[in-house]
Design an enzyme around this catalytic site. Structure first.
Site, mmCIF file in Angstrom:
data_model
loop_
_atom_site.group_PDB
_atom_site.id
_atom_site.type_symbol
_atom_site.label_atom_id
_atom_site.label_comp_id
_atom_site.label_asym_id
_atom_site.label_seq_id
_atom_site.Cartn_x
_atom_site.Cartn_y
_atom_site.Cartn_z
ATOM 1 N N TYR A 33 -32.142 19.397 -46.443
ATOM 2 C CA TYR A 33 -33.541 19.376 -46.032
ATOM 3 C C TYR A 33 -34.487 19.854 -47.134
ATOM 4 O O TYR A 33 -35.665 19.520 -47.125
ATOM 5 C CB TYR A 33 -33.738 20.244 -44.787
ATOM 6 C CG TYR A 33 -33.277 19.556 -43.525
ATOM 7 C CD1 TYR A 33 -34.175 18.805 -42.775
ATOM 8 C CD2 TYR A 33 -31.952 19.618 -43.103
ATOM 9 C CE1 TYR A 33 -33.762 18.153 -41.621
ATOM 10 C CE2 TYR A 33 -31.528 18.968 -41.961
ATOM 11 C CZ TYR A 33 -32.437 18.237 -41.213
ATOM 12 O OH TYR A 33 -32.031 17.585 -40.088
ATOM 13 N N ARG A 72 -40.652 27.425 -48.469
ATOM 14 C CA ARG A 72 -41.379 27.903 -47.288
ATOM 15 C C ARG A 72 -41.883 26.752 -46.444
ATOM 16 O O ARG A 72 -42.819 26.911 -45.655
ATOM 17 C CB ARG A 72 -42.571 28.729 -47.752
ATOM 18 C CG ARG A 72 -42.171 29.806 -48.697
ATOM 19 C CD ARG A 72 -43.348 30.210 -49.535
ATOM 20 N NE ARG A 72 -43.776 31.555 -49.195
ATOM 21 C CZ ARG A 72 -44.821 32.151 -49.772
ATOM 22 N NH1 ARG A 72 -45.533 31.514 -50.657
ATOM 23 N NH2 ARG A 72 -45.142 33.370 -49.437
ATOM 24 N N LYS A 113 -39.441 36.091 -48.700
ATOM 25 C CA LYS A 113 -38.941 35.020 -47.826
ATOM 26 C C LYS A 113 -38.412 35.584 -46.509
ATOM 27 O O LYS A 113 -38.713 35.092 -45.418
ATOM 28 C CB LYS A 113 -37.826 34.259 -48.563
ATOM 29 C CG LYS A 113 -37.046 33.318 -47.714
ATOM 30 C CD LYS A 113 -37.875 32.136 -47.325
ATOM 31 C CE LYS A 113 -37.187 31.326 -46.252
ATOM 32 N NZ LYS A 113 -37.846 30.072 -45.997
ATOM 33 N N ASN A 157 -40.022 35.093 -42.358
ATOM 34 C CA ASN A 157 -39.319 34.570 -41.187
ATOM 35 C C ASN A 157 -39.007 35.659 -40.163
ATOM 36 O O ASN A 157 -38.964 35.410 -38.962
ATOM 37 C CB ASN A 157 -38.060 33.819 -41.625
ATOM 38 C CG ASN A 157 -38.407 32.427 -42.126
ATOM 39 O OD1 ASN A 157 -39.561 31.997 -42.028
ATOM 40 N ND2 ASN A 157 -37.432 31.720 -42.663
ATOM 41 N N ARG A 178 -42.048 36.204 -38.071
ATOM 42 C CA ARG A 178 -42.185 35.178 -37.035
ATOM 43 C C ARG A 178 -41.185 35.425 -35.899
ATOM 44 O O ARG A 178 -41.510 35.288 -34.732
ATOM 45 C CB ARG A 178 -41.983 33.792 -37.653
ATOM 46 C CG ARG A 178 -42.487 32.669 -36.772
ATOM 47 C CD ARG A 178 -42.834 31.464 -37.599
ATOM 48 N NE ARG A 178 -42.977 30.248 -36.807
ATOM 49 C CZ ARG A 178 -44.118 29.864 -36.248
ATOM 50 N NH1 ARG A 178 -45.200 30.580 -36.365
ATOM 51 N NH2 ARG A 178 -44.168 28.736 -35.550
ATOM 52 N N ARG A 205 -58.277 39.705 -33.039
ATOM 53 C CA ARG A 205 -57.151 40.141 -33.887
ATOM 54 C C ARG A 205 -55.797 39.945 -33.200
ATOM 55 O O ARG A 205 -54.820 40.565 -33.565
ATOM 56 C CB ARG A 205 -57.341 41.610 -34.292
ATOM 57 C CG ARG A 205 -58.388 41.782 -35.386
ATOM 58 C CD ARG A 205 -58.733 43.211 -35.673
ATOM 59 N NE ARG A 205 -59.371 43.880 -34.538
ATOM 60 C CZ ARG A 205 -60.649 43.704 -34.161
ATOM 61 N NH1 ARG A 205 -61.412 42.874 -34.841
ATOM 62 N NH2 ARG A 205 -61.144 44.341 -33.130
ATOM 63 N N CYS A 208 -33.435 28.762 -40.063
ATOM 64 C CA CYS A 208 -34.204 29.759 -40.822
ATOM 65 C C CYS A 208 -34.485 31.003 -40.001
ATOM 66 O O CYS A 208 -33.952 32.078 -40.268
ATOM 67 C CB CYS A 208 -35.502 29.120 -41.281
ATOM 68 S SG CYS A 208 -35.205 27.550 -42.087
ATOM 69 N N TYR A 235 -33.838 21.777 -32.257
ATOM 70 C CA TYR A 235 -34.201 23.194 -32.187
ATOM 71 C C TYR A 235 -35.688 23.406 -31.986
ATOM 72 O O TYR A 235 -36.115 24.501 -31.630
ATOM 73 C CB TYR A 235 -33.688 23.954 -33.417
ATOM 74 C CG TYR A 235 -34.560 23.891 -34.647
ATOM 75 C CD1 TYR A 235 -34.440 22.849 -35.565
ATOM 76 C CD2 TYR A 235 -35.501 24.870 -34.896
ATOM 77 C CE1 TYR A 235 -35.242 22.795 -36.693
ATOM 78 C CE2 TYR A 235 -36.307 24.830 -36.035
ATOM 79 C CZ TYR A 235 -36.173 23.783 -36.913
ATOM 80 O OH TYR A 235 -36.970 23.731 -38.030
ATOM 81 N N ARG A 292 -29.462 22.231 -35.506
ATOM 82 C CA ARG A 292 -28.791 23.468 -35.920
ATOM 83 C C ARG A 292 -29.293 24.679 -35.143
ATOM 84 O O ARG A 292 -30.485 24.866 -34.990
ATOM 85 C CB ARG A 292 -28.992 23.697 -37.425
ATOM 86 C CG ARG A 292 -28.200 22.715 -38.256
ATOM 87 C CD ARG A 292 -28.445 22.904 -39.725
ATOM 88 N NE ARG A 292 -29.827 22.647 -40.092
ATOM 89 C CZ ARG A 292 -30.301 22.837 -41.327
ATOM 90 N NH1 ARG A 292 -29.504 23.269 -42.275
ATOM 91 N NH2 ARG A 292 -31.561 22.575 -41.604
#
Ligand code: SAJ
Length: 434
Positions: free
Chosen positions: A13, A163, A215, A219, A222, A255, A269, A325, A333
């Site tokens: 990918y 990213r 990196k 993730n 998130r 905010r 990821c 996913y 995956r």
């Protein structure tokens, strides 16, 4: 520094789109993959992954005469490693009675070893694979120095995280800001020169370990934020609230921006990278571990929702819509949809799944139908697991003609806002208490 020829190891990918970018920007690229069937597919002018625009990009790259593919590296000015870093499926680490997943760095190790015979003075080696902190310094450099050359002196080494968002890879590869971490400032500069070939976003230079950590932090941030959204969905059910409405209203605060709950977190990821922190510093990663546990247990929460809608699942026939996913990609995956299906089957349900982006998907323990109609035939209930546009756009009237099932369970807020009741359906939604 000028790069006339580069080798990219790993044509997945990230590696394949990156290879086409360099090739269409005037650099000779040898794309390397150890999987001969990927090489055969590419040689035949086809691609093995679904990503909007990628087929055309690869075609252009091949037409330019700059892209070739092979199973072995060649002499080049730079080498980019873009191979997967999954975790071990059956080998867990332990810390204070808690289990954590461990990174499987074998592909990175063997790709680096494959470069060794071709490494020359003045070369640049870049690792792009998401890796635990210090991988560049502690794993990559010692392997490359077996050449007898000294890293940072005779050749350059950098870490540059990708990213890009699956589904928007080609645009984001060019437009996103990029971070290049060198083992020396000269290595970072060499990396800058390499990516400046096609990157239009700002390229920030830093050191290798900072770039690795950047990196993982992105993730992990998130993942933790999705975990809180998932926890809110559970709380909303408990308190008789519609979580989607509550999230919409909370996010009006200047905010606050709450992400969406769903059946869990998948992909290669976000569901993987936070483990790299937990593995390397379990004593300091407690919140991160807990967020992972919340997201990993969300499929069980979905099964409870299905049970509330259907009672005992024994002998029930469920049509599961979506295996990917996330919406509008074909990537299966670490998909939470697949995990939900396995859990439903354990409860005695018969599940027929349909994945429009990969109807022929052959996954162990998943009965996949080739068409939506076949999945819906004989179903007692319909479970929406992925918010694919195609599913979201199904109207109550259209669905009615395809199935006798009248129970819908929506885990992704895809079917809100339409009058399902008027069409005779009963709709249960994740995160919506009575
Ligand atoms: N998800 C939710 N709720 C949300 C957002 C996502 O449940 O509000 C789920 C998705 O359904 C999916 C999973 O999370 O199962 C991950 O999806 P995603 O869209 O958040 O991220 P990825 O894995 O497709 O791509 C991420 C991106 N990282 C960030 O947004 C910080 C991308 O920029 C990275 O390049 C990519 O990981 C990567 O390769 O690391």
């Amino acid at each position: 520094m000028k790069f006339d020829k580069i080798c990219i190891l790993g044509l997945g990918y990230i590696g394949l789109p990156t290879a086409s970018m360099f090739a269409t920007h005037g650099v000779k690229v040898v794309g390397v993959d150890i999987n001969p069937s990927i090489i055969e597919t590419l040689k035949a002018g086809r691609i093995h992954i679904h990503e909007p625009g990628l087929g055309e990009a690869v075609e252009q790259a091949v037409k330019s005469g700059n892209l070739s593919v092979a199973t072995q590296p060649e002499l080049a000015d730079a080498f980019i490693i873009a191979v997967p870093t999954p975790f071990y499926e059956h080998e867990m680490g332990q810390y204070n009675g808690q289990s954590y997943k461990k990174a499987d760095m074998r592909a990175v190790t063997s790709a680096t070893e494959a470069i060794l015979p071709y490494l020359r003075r003045g070369n640049l080696v870049v690792l792009e694979s998401t890796s635990p902190p210090r991988t560049t310094i502690d794993l990559i450099v010692p392997i490359l120095e077996k050449s007898g050359l000294k890293a940072g002196v005779d050749f350059f080494v950098a870490y540059s995280p990708e990213r890009v968002l699956p589904g928007q890879i080609l645009r984001e590869l060019i437009e996103n800001a990029r971070v290049i971490g060198g083992i020396t400032p000269e290595s970072a500069l060499a990396g800058y020169d390499l990516y400046a070939t096609f990157v239009k976003g700002h390229i920030h230079k830093t050191d290798a370990t900072t770039a690795e950590m950047v990196k993982l932090m992105e993730n992990t941030y998130r993942d933790v934020n999705i975990a809180i959204a998932n926890e809110f969905s559970r709380l909303a059910e408990r308190f008789g609230v519609d979580v989607w409405e509550a999230i919409k209203l909370s996010s009006l605060h200047p905010r606050v921006k709450i992400l969406s709950p769903g059946p869990g977190v998948g992909g290669h990821c976000i569901s993987v990278d936070p483990w790299f922190f937990v593995e390397t510093a379990p004593d300091l990663s407690k919140l991160i571990l807990h967020a992972r546990q919340v997201n990993d247990s969300q499929p069980e929460f979905v099964v409870e929702l299905v049970k509330k809608a259907l009672g005992s699942l024994s002998g029930k026939k469920i049509a599961a819509l979506g295996l990917a996913y996330k919406p509008d990609v074909d990537d299966l995956r670490e998909s939470p949809a697949v995990e939900v299906i396995h859990l439903l089957q354990k409860e005695g349900a018969t599940v027929k799944a349909f994945e429009p982006f990969k109807p022929e998907a052959a996954l162990p323990g998943v009965d996949a139908a080739l068409t939506l109609e076949l999945a819906l035939k004989d179903a007692d209930a319909i479970l929406l697991l992925v918010n694919h546009t195609e599913f979201r756009q199904l109207s109550p009237e259209a669905l009615k003609t395809l199935t006798a099932a009248r129970v819908l369970i929506d885990t992704v807020n895809g079917w809100d806002g339409r009058d399902w009741a008027a069409a005779g359906f009963k709709l249960a939604r994740l995160g919506v208490g009575k």
